[in-house]
Design a protein around this motif. Structure first.
Motif, PDB file in Angstrom:
ATOM      1  N   GLU A 249      -3.901  61.129 -41.969  1.00  0.00           N
ATOM      2  CA  GLU A 249      -3.727  61.920 -40.751  1.00  0.00           C
ATOM      3  C   GLU A 249      -4.594  61.331 -39.654  1.00  0.00           C
ATOM      4  O   GLU A 249      -5.519  60.551 -39.931  1.00  0.00           O
ATOM      5  N   ALA A 250      -4.278  61.722 -38.399  1.00  0.00           N
ATOM      6  CA  ALA A 250      -5.038  61.181 -37.273  1.00  0.00           C
ATOM      7  C   ALA A 250      -4.936  62.117 -36.075  1.00  0.00           C
ATOM      8  O   ALA A 250      -3.952  62.833 -35.914  1.00  0.00           O
ATOM      9  N   ASP A 251      -5.977  62.071 -35.267  1.00  0.00           N
ATOM     10  CA  ASP A 251      -5.967  62.790 -33.995  1.00  0.00           C
ATOM     11  C   ASP A 251      -5.510  61.817 -32.914  1.00  0.00           C
ATOM     12  O   ASP A 251      -5.969  60.666 -32.868  1.00  0.00           O
ATOM     13  N   ILE A 252      -4.612  62.308 -32.065  1.00  0.00           N
ATOM     14  CA  ILE A 252      -4.051  61.505 -30.985  1.00  0.00           C
ATOM     15  C   ILE A 252      -4.566  62.079 -29.672  1.00  0.00           C
ATOM     16  O   ILE A 252      -4.455  63.283 -29.431  1.00  0.00           O
ATOM     17  N   GLU A 253      -5.117  61.221 -28.826  1.00  0.00           N
ATOM     18  CA  GLU A 253      -5.722  61.661 -27.571  1.00  0.00           C
ATOM     19  C   GLU A 253      -4.928  61.115 -26.379  1.00  0.00           C
ATOM     20  O   GLU A 253      -4.584  59.921 -26.356  1.00  0.00           O
ATOM     21  N   VAL A 254      -4.673  61.980 -25.403  1.00  0.00           N
ATOM     22  CA  VAL A 254      -3.970  61.581 -24.181  1.00  0.00           C
ATOM     23  C   VAL A 254      -4.734  60.449 -23.496  1.00  0.00           C
ATOM     24  O   VAL A 254      -5.967  60.450 -23.470  1.00  0.00           O
ATOM     25  N   ASP A 255      -3.988  59.488 -22.962  1.00  0.00           N
ATOM     26  CA  ASP A 255      -4.552  58.339 -22.248  1.00  0.00           C
ATOM     27  C   ASP A 255      -5.524  57.519 -23.098  1.00  0.00           C
ATOM     28  O   ASP A 255      -6.370  56.812 -22.565  1.00  0.00           O
ATOM     29  N   TRP A 256      -5.397  57.622 -24.422  1.00  0.00           N
ATOM     30  CA  TRP A 256      -6.247  56.813 -25.293  1.00  0.00           C
ATOM     31  C   TRP A 256      -5.459  56.244 -26.464  1.00  0.00           C
ATOM     32  O   TRP A 256      -5.362  55.044 -26.623  1.00  0.00           O
TER      33      TRP A 256
END
Length: 154
Positions: free
Chosen positions: A22-29
């Motif tokens: 699993e992973a966290d997805i960050e806006v503009d990154w």
């Protein structure tokens, strides 16, 4: 509809990525903790499971992440979709920004096989809306009704 079959990250550029569940997805990154994240147009890379399987059938012994890809998805032939296509994974929305990329120095896969699929099969996206993803999540292509309007689910 497609399914996320693999997620891969690396904390260093230029090496193969390792699988994570699993992973966290960050806006503009991009993917939090992935070396390719940043404020640019190639925040996340996607590769079709079917293209990896075809490459394996030609004799390549490659694991997920070997091509430097972040997301491996079954059910989409990404390179045949137009730039600007949007995908939704839970609350995450990605917009495809580039198809393929020039390979300046041939990778280990190319050295061994005489070919590498990422330069022509891999696509890149930037994050429009962040969130959390995991292996097994559904990935949906969003339909653009009109230029300038928000995409609607198919």
């Amino acid at each position: 509809m497609g399914i996320i079959r693999g997620i891969c990250t690396s904390d260093v550029r230029g090496i193969q990525k390792s699988e994570v569940q699993e992973a966290d997805i960050e806006v503009d990154w991009g993917i939090v903790g992935d070396a390719h994240g940043g404020k640019w147009h190639r925040q996340i890379s996607l590769l079709s499971l079917e293209r990896i399987q075809e490459f394996r059938e030609r004799g390549a012994d490659v694991e997920f992440g070997a091509f430097g890809e972040n997301i491996i998805a079954e059910g989409y032939d990404f390179k045949n979709l137009p730039v600007g296509s949007r995908f939704q994974i839970g609350e995450v929305i990605l917009e495809m920004t580039q198809i393929g990329k020039e390979c300046h120095s041939h990778c280990q896969i190319f050295q061994k096989m005489g070919d590498c699929i990422m330069p022509r099969e891999g696509v890149f996206a930037q994050v429009i809306h962040g969130g959390h993803i995991k292996v097994g999540d559904e990935i949906r292509l969003l339909e653009q009704q009109e230029k300038g309007r928000q995409p609607l689910c198919i």
